[in-house]
Design a protein around this motif. Sequence first.
Motif, PDB file in Angstrom:
ATOM      1  N   ILE A 107       1.156  -1.091   0.610  1.00 47.60           N
ATOM      2  CA  ILE A 107       0.056  -0.439  -0.179  1.00 47.60           C
ATOM      3  C   ILE A 107       0.963   1.379   0.130  1.00 47.60           C
ATOM      4  N   PRO A 108       0.991   2.199  -0.872  1.00 52.77           N
ATOM      5  CA  PRO A 108       1.764   3.890  -1.416  1.00 52.77           C
ATOM      6  C   PRO A 108       1.806   3.583   0.276  1.00 52.77           C
ATOM      7  N   GLU A 109       1.655   4.212   0.704  1.00 53.41           N
ATOM      8  CA  GLU A 109       1.599   5.204   2.165  1.00 53.41           C
ATOM      9  C   GLU A 109       2.029   4.578   3.326  1.00 53.41           C
ATOM     10  N   LYS A 110       2.276   2.983   2.627  1.00 53.79           N
ATOM     11  CA  LYS A 110       2.170   2.062   3.737  1.00 53.79           C
ATOM     12  C   LYS A 110       4.155   1.930   3.630  1.00 53.79           C
ATOM     13  N   GLN A 111       4.416   2.530   2.758  1.00 47.43           N
ATOM     14  CA  GLN A 111       5.772   1.932   2.319  1.00 47.43           C
ATOM     15  C   GLN A 111       7.346   1.949   2.681  1.00 47.43           C
ATOM     16  N   GLU A 112       7.022   2.987   3.526  1.00 46.62           N
ATOM     17  CA  GLU A 112       8.168   3.515   4.858  1.00 46.62           C
ATOM     18  C   GLU A 112       8.114   2.239   6.180  1.00 46.62           C
ATOM     19  N   ALA A 113       6.994   1.772   6.466  1.00 46.72           N
ATOM     20  CA  ALA A 113       6.713   1.692   7.435  1.00 46.72           C
ATOM     21  C   ALA A 113       6.939  -0.137   7.089  1.00 46.72           C
ATOM     22  N   PHE A 114       6.649  -0.744   5.878  1.00 43.45           N
ATOM     23  CA  PHE A 114       7.212  -1.696   5.579  1.00 43.45           C
ATOM     24  C   PHE A 114       8.471  -1.962   5.655  1.00 43.45           C
ATOM     25  N   LEU A 115       9.204  -1.135   5.198  1.00 44.95           N
ATOM     26  CA  LEU A 115      10.607  -1.185   4.864  1.00 44.95           C
ATOM     27  C   LEU A 115      11.361  -1.223   6.251  1.00 44.95           C
ATOM     28  N   GLU A 116      10.879  -0.569   7.205  1.00 38.18           N
ATOM     29  CA  GLU A 116      11.649  -0.449   8.564  1.00 38.18           C
ATOM     30  C   GLU A 116      10.637  -0.911   9.136  1.00 38.18           C
ATOM     31  N   GLU A 117      10.222  -2.159   8.387  1.00 33.36           N
ATOM     32  CA  GLU A 117       9.752  -3.276   9.498  1.00 33.36           C
ATOM     33  C   GLU A 117       9.989  -5.123   8.669  1.00 33.36           C
ATOM     34  N   ILE A 118      11.247  -4.173   7.582  1.00 36.79           N
ATOM     35  CA  ILE A 118      11.501  -5.818   7.287  1.00 36.79           C
ATOM     36  C   ILE A 118      13.068  -5.535   7.251  1.00 36.79           C
ATOM     37  N   GLU A 131       6.406  -2.321  -5.770  1.00 34.42           N
ATOM     38  CA  GLU A 131       6.025  -4.142  -6.068  1.00 34.42           C
ATOM     39  C   GLU A 131       7.884  -3.963  -5.557  1.00 34.42           C
ATOM     40  N   PHE A 132       8.017  -5.376  -4.756  1.00 35.46           N
ATOM     41  CA  PHE A 132       9.210  -5.595  -4.284  1.00 35.46           C
ATOM     42  C   PHE A 132       9.772  -6.561  -3.812  1.00 35.46           C
ATOM     43  N   THR A 133      10.171  -7.314  -3.999  1.00 38.34           N
ATOM     44  CA  THR A 133      10.759  -9.291  -4.264  1.00 38.34           C
ATOM     45  C   THR A 133      11.952  -9.144  -2.963  1.00 38.34           C
ATOM     46  N   MET A 134      11.373  -9.925  -2.577  1.00 45.53           N
ATOM     47  CA  MET A 134      12.629 -10.673  -1.629  1.00 45.53           C
ATOM     48  C   MET A 134      13.055 -12.049  -2.613  1.00 45.53           C
ATOM     49  N   VAL A 135      13.959 -11.764  -2.705  1.00 43.30           N
ATOM     50  CA  VAL A 135      14.988 -12.884  -3.495  1.00 43.30           C
ATOM     51  C   VAL A 135      16.052 -13.770  -2.378  1.00 43.30           C
ATOM     52  N   GLU A 136      15.436 -14.890  -2.374  1.00 45.06           N
ATOM     53  CA  GLU A 136      16.368 -15.953  -0.732  1.00 45.06           C
ATOM     54  C   GLU A 136      17.112 -17.295  -1.557  1.00 45.06           C
ATOM     55  N   PHE A 174       7.380 -11.207  11.561  1.00 48.27           N
ATOM     56  CA  PHE A 174       7.242 -10.418  10.544  1.00 48.27           C
ATOM     57  C   PHE A 174       6.387 -10.937   9.859  1.00 48.27           C
ATOM     58  N   VAL A 175       6.084 -11.961   9.242  1.00 47.55           N
ATOM     59  CA  VAL A 175       4.371 -11.783   8.495  1.00 47.55           C
ATOM     60  C   VAL A 175       3.125 -12.367   8.705  1.00 47.55           C
ATOM     61  N   GLY A 176       3.117 -11.976  10.707  1.00 44.81           N
ATOM     62  CA  GLY A 176       2.504 -11.913  11.674  1.00 44.81           C
ATOM     63  C   GLY A 176       1.940  -9.901  11.429  1.00 44.81           C
ATOM     64  N   LYS A 177       2.815  -9.891  11.191  1.00 43.32           N
ATOM     65  CA  LYS A 177       2.710  -8.070  11.016  1.00 43.32           C
ATOM     66  C   LYS A 177       2.198  -7.735   8.965  1.00 43.32           C
ATOM     67  N   ALA A 178       2.687  -8.359   8.141  1.00 43.44           N
ATOM     68  CA  ALA A 178       3.177  -8.127   6.852  1.00 43.44           C
ATOM     69  C   ALA A 178       1.360  -7.687   6.271  1.00 43.44           C
ATOM     70  N   LYS A 179       0.898  -8.416   6.162  1.00 42.31           N
ATOM     71  CA  LYS A 179      -0.561  -8.580   5.945  1.00 42.31           C
ATOM     72  C   LYS A 179      -1.412  -6.745   5.634  1.00 42.31           C
ATOM     73  N   GLU A 180      -0.943  -6.203   7.506  1.00 42.95           N
ATOM     74  CA  GLU A 180      -1.506  -5.341   7.269  1.00 42.95           C
ATOM     75  C   GLU A 180      -0.605  -3.677   6.172  1.00 42.95           C
ATOM     76  N   PHE A 181       0.614  -4.317   5.268  1.00 46.34           N
ATOM     77  CA  PHE A 181       1.235  -3.836   5.013  1.00 46.34           C
ATOM     78  C   PHE A 181       0.877  -3.528   3.426  1.00 46.34           C
ATOM     79  N   LEU A 182       0.537  -4.750   2.616  1.00 43.39           N
ATOM     80  CA  LEU A 182       0.220  -5.493   1.139  1.00 43.39           C
ATOM     81  C   LEU A 182      -1.148  -4.715   1.102  1.00 43.39           C
TER      82      LEU A 182
END
Length: 99
Positions: free
Chosen positions: A11-22, A49-54, A74-82
Motif C-alpha cells: 500500500i503506497p502510504e505504508k511503504q516507509e513502515a514496510f521498509l522499516e519493519e522488514i 512492488e518489492f521482491t525478496m530473493v532468498e 514479520f508474517v504476522g504484521k505483513a498483511k497490514e502493508f499488502l
Amino acid sequence: MIIIHAVFNIIPEKQEAFLEEIQPLIAASRAESGNISYNLHKAIEKDNEFTMVEVWQDQLAVASHNSSEHFTSFVGKAKEFLSSPLQVSAFDGQPLKMG
C-alpha cells in the motif's frame, strides 16, 4: 539449493513502515545457518512492488527459517502493508559453471 521469490505489493502510504519493519527480518535471516543470500529488491516499473530473493542451502534451512521467531513475527504484521496477497515461488537450483 533452494531459491525463493516473495513478491510484496505494498500500500503506497505504508511503504516507509514496510521498509522499516522488514529490516530486522533481513538482518536476522542473513545470520541464519544455511542462508546463502537474502535480498530485497524494488521493481523499477512498479512503484509499490518489492521482491525478496532468498537463497538457502537446502530444504532444512528453509524449514528452520519459516519457523524462526523473526520470520513468524514479520508474517504476522505483513498483511497490514499488502495491497494484494503475497506471491511466493520456490525453485530448486544449482550453480552453473560458466565459461
